[in-house]
Design an enzyme around this catalytic site. Structure first.
Site, mmCIF file in Angstrom:
data_model
loop_
_atom_site.group_PDB
_atom_site.id
_atom_site.type_symbol
_atom_site.label_atom_id
_atom_site.label_comp_id
_atom_site.label_asym_id
_atom_site.label_seq_id
_atom_site.Cartn_x
_atom_site.Cartn_y
_atom_site.Cartn_z
ATOM 1 N N ASP A 127 0.823 -1.273 0.002
ATOM 2 C CA ASP A 127 -0.048 -0.002 0.099
ATOM 3 C C ASP A 127 0.813 1.230 -0.117
ATOM 4 O O ASP A 127 2.067 1.416 0.530
ATOM 5 C CB ASP A 127 -0.739 -0.087 1.262
ATOM 6 C CG ASP A 127 -1.872 1.247 1.400
ATOM 7 O OD1 ASP A 127 -2.725 1.365 0.205
ATOM 8 O OD2 ASP A 127 -1.687 2.094 2.276
ATOM 9 N N GLU A 149 1.053 -0.481 -5.040
ATOM 10 C CA GLU A 149 0.288 0.344 -5.379
ATOM 11 C C GLU A 149 0.959 1.843 -5.403
ATOM 12 O O GLU A 149 1.334 2.465 -4.438
ATOM 13 C CB GLU A 149 -0.974 0.625 -4.298
ATOM 14 C CG GLU A 149 -2.121 1.686 -4.649
ATOM 15 C CD GLU A 149 -2.627 2.487 -3.530
ATOM 16 O OE1 GLU A 149 -3.489 2.998 -3.313
ATOM 17 O OE2 GLU A 149 -1.818 2.257 -2.330
#
Length: 729
Positions: free
Chosen positions: A406, A459
């Site tokens: 993330d 990401e």
């Protein structure tokens, strides 16, 4: 300060130098600190014989005395009497070497963090008839003046079990008869002796929910895995395999009732969710972060217990069972992993020992303005090892197949979401965080070297180069990268009224300029259907039918576009409401033909995507894609060709992004012969209009789209068609 005062105030730094046995010329002296005791005696554990009574020192709970018959290597216990009862325990302060053993080699390999630190269940071979069962505790708090072990076993008395500080900054203690299921925390005093909030174990394997957030001793060796076939399969080339990911927030996929505090358990999800995913044709489940987190509203992206699956849905073995069942059904499991930042909750990592043990000290590097959270100090060896160890931990202990990392962009750039003057340049005056870059490279190298079947996915929303290229080529080393550019452009386009789309045609075609620069995953994730952005269905313009038709046409375009696929739960049924983590996916909508039709389409797309190599084998290779016509802005139509690895299979795709049917539409094809319709998103079974479309057509020797042959068919409104080349007529 005398010893008894230090102990009473939980201010003892080196208890091994004062407590336990001391041997001098063959004479043994035992010193024990036993809060609330009125008398203490020493006994031989092997024989059960009482050896000597200890005397009270300084009118305190410190007891000491010579013990005849006690020799080095003899395990002894304490017989204790207090005002309420009598009991026995084995003195933990006789196991100095066993405690030190925990930390001697921690820095030799990252996996030693979870193999040595935290609460480790151990068997001590100390000369008894059977190994002595104990738990070894080790916690890193280099700048603390004192650390004590708290738990059910000492009535949460911070003075009962002072831990020993080592030269490496770890605090250690081995306590017999502490077994799996017992609760504990650490009481820490900073360098000035000020007591901090009780801390959960940074390497704790299991934790309770609010309000205690207590760590729990857990035995990772009890679960019996049944996924040997999956774990020992031949190494598959993920780049040439289908990958259709179902992204799930476990707490809100389905609720057992209306109570927002009630969830399906890991074991129930292992049945209901896995059965659904298999039926729908997905290849992987990606779960939003499962590392323990205190606040439901963070969805797991503010983790505190990186080494503990959240106990909201069960214990760690229950989560293992969930992964196990996925594997037995042929489904891979990806977890969202958050190494970028952590919250300030008092029981967590922030200012762990009164200093910035885990986070950058300077807020210009150590504080995230977007999420009001602390940023890990990516340059500190102990923090780097802690994070890399955590990545390996999920792969080893839970058989996880992939880590979706993330907020990578926030790690890479020192000025991420900061104004001028709010960030510190690197040594070259730039904005790249060299420490974070090298950490990510190291993490990826460790993952792929130790777990070659696993994968990492970034990401990352910027144009940082070579995110999914090997470290030896100067890349970050990720296996895949989310294609945020494709997501942003295509959603912006599809949200436009069809009459304006001709002016934005490039938004649907521009992604092919860079489609093979990285190994891309196409994400329609949770971030796109929350915080006022509306559901995927509600992004679509027009009346009820046109909204559904737009969504179906867009889904068809997504499965034609090069790149692996990811869809968040609810997208596949055309959920009307945006995602709410406090409620379930609106499964009741499937009683309506519109939503059942959309679900039917996603199921068919998944199965076709897996069945036809042309749609997945060359997702990351320019030789697997051709534009047939990307310039038809006036009609808002794009057409493309997907090819398999050897070029023996060809699937053509045509997307009509207007509500105007195009009768007699001509499209150029590479070879003469028959072309069979695989899928039409406007089919009545998908709640489409059912506009007449031929199931098969034969090419004509008429040049079109710079090709010598062409086919003619009627193109439905707001629809995507897939046709496969069947060979020469």
């Amino acid at each position: 300060m005398v010893l008894s005062q230090q102990l009473a105030q939980a201010a003892c730094t080196y208890p091994f130098s004062q407590l336990g046995p001391c041997f001098d010329n063959g004479i043994a002296t035992v010193t024990a600190w036993v809060p609330h005791a009125t008398s203490v005696a020493v006994f031989d554990v092997a024989s059960g014989n009482t050896l000597a009574a200890l005397s009270c020192v300084d009118d305190s709970f410190l007891f000491s005395g010579q013990v005849k018959g006690l020799t080095e290597g003899t395990v002894y216990g304490l017989q204790i009497v207090n005002e309420e009862n009598e009991y026995e325990l084995i003195d933990p302060y006789q196991f100095q070497q066993q405690a030190y053993h925990a930390v001697h080699f921690v820095d030799h390999a990252p996996e030693n963090v979870y193999r040595q630190l935290g609460a480790q269940l151990v068997e001590l071979d100390v000369g008894l008839s059977a190994p002595l069962q104990a738990t070894r505790f080790a916690v890193y708090a280099p700048n603390a003046s004192a650390v004590s072990l708290l738990g059910d076993f000492n009535y949460w008395d911070g003075s009962s079990h002072p831990m020993q500080k080592t030269d490496l900054g770890y605090w250690v203690l081995v306590v017999p008869d502490i077994h799996a299921g017992m609760k504990y925390k650490y009481q820490i005093k900073d360098a000035d002796g000020n007591q901090l909030p009780h801390k959960a174990d940074p390497v704790g394997f299991y934790a309770e929910q609010y309000p205690s957030h207590t760590s729990v001793v857990f035995d990772h060796e009890q679960y019996e895995w049944q996924d040997t076939a999956w774990m020992t399969r031949q190494r598959d080339d993920k780049y040439h395999q289908p990958m259709s990911i179902y992204e799930v927030h476990l707490g809100s996929w389905k609720r057992p009732g209306d109570d927002p505090t009630q969830y399906l358990s890991y074991r129930t999800l292992a049945k209901e969710l896995v059965e659904y995913v298999v039926d729908m044709g997905y290849t992987h489940i990606e779960v939003l972060p499962v590392s323990e987190f205190p606040f439901d509203g963070s969805w797991g992206y503010q983790p505190v217990g990186l080494f503990s699956p959240t106990s909201r849905f069960g214990d760690p073995d229950d989560f293992k069972y969930f992964v196990d069942q996925c594997h037995q059904q042929g489904i891979g499991v990806i977890i969202d992993w958050v190494p970028a930042h952590f919250p300030e909750d008092g029981h967590g990592l922030a200012r762990f020992d009164g200093t910035h043990v885990y986070e950058y000290a300077d807020p210009r590097k150590g504080w995230h303005p977007d999420w009001n959270s602390c940023i890990y100090d990516f340059g500190k060896d102990t923090v780097r090892q802690f994070l890399v160890a955590n990545a390996l931990f999920w792969l080893e202990k839970f058989h996880i197949d992939g880590l979706r990392v993330d907020a990578v962009a926030s790690m890479l750039y020192l000025d991420y979401s900061r104004k001028d003057g709010e960030w510190i340049p690197n040594v070259d005056g730039g904005n790249e965080n060299y420490e974070a870059i090298s950490l990510l490279q190291w993490m990826n190298q460790e993952v792929y070297s130790k777990f070659p079947l696993a994968m990492t996915i970034a990401e990352e929303s910027t144009s940082f180069p070579k995110v999914s290229r090997p470290v030896f080529e100067g890349g970050l080393g990720f296996g895949f990268k989310w294609n945020m550019g494709w997501m942003h452009d295509s959603l912006h386009y599809i949200s436009k009224d069809p009459s304006y789309r001709r002016y934005h045609h490039g938004e649907m075609t521009f992604s092919m300029v860079y489609a093979f620069d990285e190994n891309f995953v196409l994400p329609i994730s949770h971030d796109e259907v929350v915080h006022g952005k509306g559901s995927l269905l509600r992004k679509m313009p027009g009346d009820e039918w046109q909204q559904a038709a737009n969504l179906r046409a867009y889904a068809g375009f997504m499965y034609l576009h090069p790149g692996k696929k990811l869809n968040f739960m609810g997208n596949e049924i055309g959920q009307a409401n945006e995602w709410n983590h406090d409620s379930s996916v609106n499964w009741h909508l499937l009683t309506f033909e519109k939503h059942a039709g959309i679900q039917h389409l996603y199921r068919d797309l998944n199965h076709l995507y897996r069945q036809y190599p042309a749609l997945h084998q060359l997702d990351h290779d320019i030789h697997g894609f051709e534009w047939v016509d990307h310039g038809n802005a006036e009609q808002s139509i794009v057409s493309m060709l997907r090819k398999s690895q050897q070029g023996e299979q060809m699937v053509y795709g045509i997307c009509n992004f207007t509500p105007v049917p195009r009768d007699g539409f001509r499209m150029g094809v590479n070879l003469p012969g028959r072309y069979r319709l695989l899928l039409n998103t406007d089919d009545k079974k998908y709640w489409g209009s059912g506009y007449p479309v031929v199931s098969e057509c034969v090419s004509q020797p008429q040049g079109w789209n710079h090709r010598e042959h062409s086919i003619v068919f009627d193109l439905p409104p707001l629809a995507t068609l897939l046709l496969v080349y069947e060979g020469a007529e």
